[in-house]
Scaffold this motif. Structure first.
Motif, PDB file in Angstrom:
ATOM      1  N   PRO A  36      29.821  42.828  43.631  1.00  0.00           N
ATOM      2  CA  PRO A  36      28.718  41.999  44.156  1.00  0.00           C
ATOM      3  C   PRO A  36      27.431  42.131  43.346  1.00  0.00           C
ATOM      4  O   PRO A  36      26.717  41.145  43.145  1.00  0.00           O
ATOM      5  CB  PRO A  36      28.540  42.532  45.584  1.00  0.00           C
ATOM      6  N   TRP A  37      27.135  43.355  42.873  1.00  0.00           N
ATOM      7  CA  TRP A  37      25.918  43.543  42.079  1.00  0.00           C
ATOM      8  C   TRP A  37      25.992  42.762  40.778  1.00  0.00           C
ATOM      9  O   TRP A  37      25.006  42.123  40.367  1.00  0.00           O
ATOM     10  CB  TRP A  37      25.737  45.031  41.782  1.00  0.00           C
ATOM     11  N   ARG A  38      27.141  42.791  40.109  1.00  0.00           N
ATOM     12  CA  ARG A  38      27.296  42.056  38.860  1.00  0.00           C
ATOM     13  C   ARG A  38      27.281  40.543  39.092  1.00  0.00           C
ATOM     14  O   ARG A  38      26.785  39.783  38.251  1.00  0.00           O
ATOM     15  CB  ARG A  38      28.606  42.463  38.186  1.00  0.00           C
TER      16      ARG A  38
ATOM     17  N   TYR B 173      44.340  27.496  44.715  1.00  0.00           N
ATOM     18  CA  TYR B 173      42.892  27.710  44.691  1.00  0.00           C
ATOM     19  C   TYR B 173      42.307  27.332  43.334  1.00  0.00           C
ATOM     20  O   TYR B 173      41.211  26.754  43.259  1.00  0.00           O
ATOM     21  CB  TYR B 173      42.585  29.172  45.007  1.00  0.00           C
ATOM     22  N   ALA B 174      43.052  27.633  42.268  1.00  0.00           N
ATOM     23  CA  ALA B 174      42.600  27.227  40.936  1.00  0.00           C
ATOM     24  C   ALA B 174      42.558  25.713  40.806  1.00  0.00           C
ATOM     25  O   ALA B 174      41.668  25.163  40.145  1.00  0.00           O
ATOM     26  CB  ALA B 174      43.517  27.822  39.867  1.00  0.00           C
TER      27      ALA B 174
ATOM     28  N   ILE C 178      39.800  36.187  35.028  1.00  0.00           N
ATOM     29  CA  ILE C 178      39.870  37.641  35.161  1.00  0.00           C
ATOM     30  C   ILE C 178      40.758  38.026  36.335  1.00  0.00           C
ATOM     31  O   ILE C 178      41.546  38.987  36.255  1.00  0.00           O
ATOM     32  CB  ILE C 178      38.453  38.235  35.326  1.00  0.00           C
ATOM     33  N   ALA C 179      40.656  37.279  37.447  1.00  0.00           N
ATOM     34  CA  ALA C 179      41.455  37.593  38.634  1.00  0.00           C
ATOM     35  C   ALA C 179      42.953  37.473  38.361  1.00  0.00           C
ATOM     36  O   ALA C 179      43.753  38.229  38.928  1.00  0.00           O
ATOM     37  CB  ALA C 179      41.057  36.671  39.784  1.00  0.00           C
ATOM     38  N   ILE C 180      43.346  36.545  37.508  1.00  0.00           N
ATOM     39  CA  ILE C 180      44.769  36.332  37.237  1.00  0.00           C
ATOM     40  C   ILE C 180      45.268  37.206  36.096  1.00  0.00           C
ATOM     41  O   ILE C 180      46.392  37.709  36.131  1.00  0.00           O
ATOM     42  CB  ILE C 180      45.020  34.839  36.951  1.00  0.00           C
ATOM     43  N   THR C 181      44.442  37.416  35.085  1.00  0.00           N
ATOM     44  CA  THR C 181      44.896  38.210  33.937  1.00  0.00           C
ATOM     45  C   THR C 181      44.760  39.714  34.169  1.00  0.00           C
ATOM     46  O   THR C 181      45.518  40.505  33.602  1.00  0.00           O
ATOM     47  CB  THR C 181      44.105  37.824  32.674  1.00  0.00           C
ATOM     48  N   LYS C 182      43.780  40.130  35.000  1.00  0.00           N
ATOM     49  CA  LYS C 182      43.574  41.560  35.265  1.00  0.00           C
ATOM     50  C   LYS C 182      43.443  41.805  36.770  1.00  0.00           C
ATOM     51  O   LYS C 182      42.375  42.191  37.268  1.00  0.00           O
ATOM     52  CB  LYS C 182      42.328  42.060  34.537  1.00  0.00           C
ATOM     53  N   PRO C 183      44.517  41.564  37.523  1.00  0.00           N
ATOM     54  CA  PRO C 183      44.418  41.691  38.986  1.00  0.00           C
ATOM     55  C   PRO C 183      44.178  43.117  39.466  1.00  0.00           C
ATOM     56  O   PRO C 183      43.555  43.331  40.508  1.00  0.00           O
ATOM     57  CB  PRO C 183      45.780  41.161  39.469  1.00  0.00           C
TER      58      PRO C 183
ATOM     59  N   LEU D   2      35.300  32.308  53.993  1.00  0.00           N
ATOM     60  CA  LEU D   2      34.945  31.694  52.712  1.00  0.00           C
ATOM     61  C   LEU D   2      34.258  32.689  51.781  1.00  0.00           C
ATOM     62  O   LEU D   2      34.315  32.539  50.558  1.00  0.00           O
ATOM     63  CB  LEU D   2      34.026  30.494  52.952  1.00  0.00           C
ATOM     64  N   ASN D   3      33.607  33.693  52.352  1.00  0.00           N
ATOM     65  CA  ASN D   3      32.886  34.662  51.534  1.00  0.00           C
ATOM     66  C   ASN D   3      33.782  35.764  50.986  1.00  0.00           C
ATOM     67  O   ASN D   3      33.308  36.643  50.265  1.00  0.00           O
ATOM     68  CB  ASN D   3      31.752  35.289  52.361  1.00  0.00           C
ATOM     69  N   HIS D   4      35.083  35.742  51.333  1.00  0.00           N
ATOM     70  CA  HIS D   4      36.000  36.746  50.805  1.00  0.00           C
ATOM     71  C   HIS D   4      36.258  36.518  49.316  1.00  0.00           C
ATOM     72  O   HIS D   4      36.561  37.459  48.592  1.00  0.00           O
ATOM     73  CB  HIS D   4      37.317  36.724  51.580  1.00  0.00           C
ATOM     74  N   HIS D   5      36.198  35.278  48.867  1.00  0.00           N
ATOM     75  CA  HIS D   5      36.367  34.979  47.448  1.00  0.00           C
ATOM     76  C   HIS D   5      35.033  35.184  46.731  1.00  0.00           C
ATOM     77  O   HIS D   5      33.978  34.761  47.208  1.00  0.00           O
ATOM     78  CB  HIS D   5      36.838  33.536  47.248  1.00  0.00           C
ATOM     79  N   THR D   6      35.107  35.812  45.561  1.00  0.00           N
ATOM     80  CA  THR D   6      33.877  36.012  44.784  1.00  0.00           C
ATOM     81  C   THR D   6      33.310  34.688  44.272  1.00  0.00           C
ATOM     82  O   THR D   6      32.108  34.583  44.011  1.00  0.00           O
ATOM     83  CB  THR D   6      34.153  36.938  43.592  1.00  0.00           C
TER      84      THR D   6
END
Length: 345
Positions: free
Chosen positions: A139-141, A246-247, A125-130, A55-59
């Motif tokens: 992770p920091w952001r 997922y969306a 962002i994940a879909i438009t700029k993969p 579950l932690n693999h997704h941001t």
């Protein structure tokens, strides 16, 4: 008996008692029931996230866990009116208690609303700029974004302590909040412009484009497969479908959130602008919105297969632990029962 009830009602300082003794008991049961559901449900979600590394693999898990902690604190905060209505004395004066309670719950629900908006931005962002997603979303952001969510939510509702207005009706269980703490149309407009409207617009814009892009990708992949039946085309279709599924899970959580909060927001705007209030409508819309803190757990557990596997693993580990404790306490009895009537040792 009637005189005793009347005496109890007059000695209490809660506006719910204006409905009568039986109605107050019913409202108290609703509050206690919701409190138990919210606390237990979100504790389970938090434990499952710690027990299921996938579950932690997704941001988005950062934001979902933030929502779970915020919803858990909502449940803990709801213990204040629950214990107060159960004749427990308040540690501080009523005006300060209801102000702090209303402010805390408003901030916590604002955190959930802002987290949902950030989740939609993350998926966009994940879909438009993969290709550049991993460099943009680090992770920091993510931790910085979560800190800013909590800070921004606190600052939005902080003016309520300086007598600008009322952040919501969560504290109206107490008579002081219901009768002496009034809403202000300018403060309500400020909350709408700074929180409700931006979050709703971001969610609508991002999910509209997410589903539009997924539909275009699926169409292009199907056309490509019709021309060339290749392995790469099948992999792309699986990826597109996975992103869309997922969306959809996240979109369901967001939709239920706004469906449950929409009556509260509408009543908040109407009461602030017209000045006419209804205690029953205030109570109903407020606690309907608070019930969303439990609905998030239900939707995620029913929609996410990885979460379901983590929940099964957690329940299996608990059952194994209980069985081990029983064996440790009385190993002779367990052995004597045999494989048919007891446990294997």
């Amino acid at each position: 008996m009637n005189s005793t009830l009347d005496g109890n009602q007059s000695s209490h300082s809660f506006c719910l008692l204006a409905f009568g003794y039986l109605e107050t008991v019913n409202f108290l049961l609703i509050i206690v029931f919701l409190t138990v559901l919210i606390i237990s449900g979100n504790i389970i979600v938090i434990f499952v996230f710690h027990c299921a590394p996938l579950l932690n693999h997704h941001t988005t898990s950062y934001f979902i866990q933030t929502m779970a902690y915020a919803d858990l604190l909502v449940g803990v905060s709801c213990l204040v009116p629950s214990l107060s209505l159960l004749h427990h004395p308040l540690p501080v004066e009523e005006s300060l208690t209801c102000q702090v309670f209303g402010f805390v719950v408003s901030v916590l629900k604002s955190v959930s609303m802002a987290s949902l908006a950030c989740i939609s931005i993350d998926r966009y962002i994940a879909i438009t700029k993969p290709l550049t997603y991993n460099t943009l979303v680090t992770p920091w952001r993510l931790r910085l974004c979560i800190f800013l969510i909590w800070l921004y939510s606190t600052l939005v509702f902080l003016p309520s302590f300086f007598h600008w207005g009322k952040p919501g009706y969560h504290g109206d269980v107490f008579q002081w909040c219901a009768e002496s703490w009034h809403t202000d149309p300018y403060f309500t407009l400020f909350i709408v412009m700074m929180l409700y409207a931006p979050a709703a617009l971001i969610v609508c814009f991002t999910y509209f484009n997410i589903f539009r892009i997924c539909q275009q990708h699926t169409k292009e992949i199907n056309e490509r497969q019709a021309r060339f039946s290749s392995q790469s085309g099948e992999t792309g279709e699986v990826q597109a479908c996975s992103d869309k599924r997922y969306a959809m899970v996240l979109f369901r959580i967001t939709s239920v959130f706004y469906i449950l909060w929409l009556p509260y927001i509408i009543y908040f705007l109407l009461e602030s602008s017209t000045g006419h209030s209804n205690r029953f409508a205030s109570f109903l819309t407020t606690w309907l919105a608070i019930s969303n803190s439990f609905c998030n757990c239900v939707i995620y557990s029913l929609s996410n297969s990885v979460f379901q596997r983590g929940l099964k693993r957690l329940s299996g580990a608990m059952c194994t632990s209980c069985a081990s404790q029983m064996v440790a306490k009385d190993p002779y009895t367990v052995r004597s029962k045999g494989p048919l009537n007891g446990f294997h040792v």
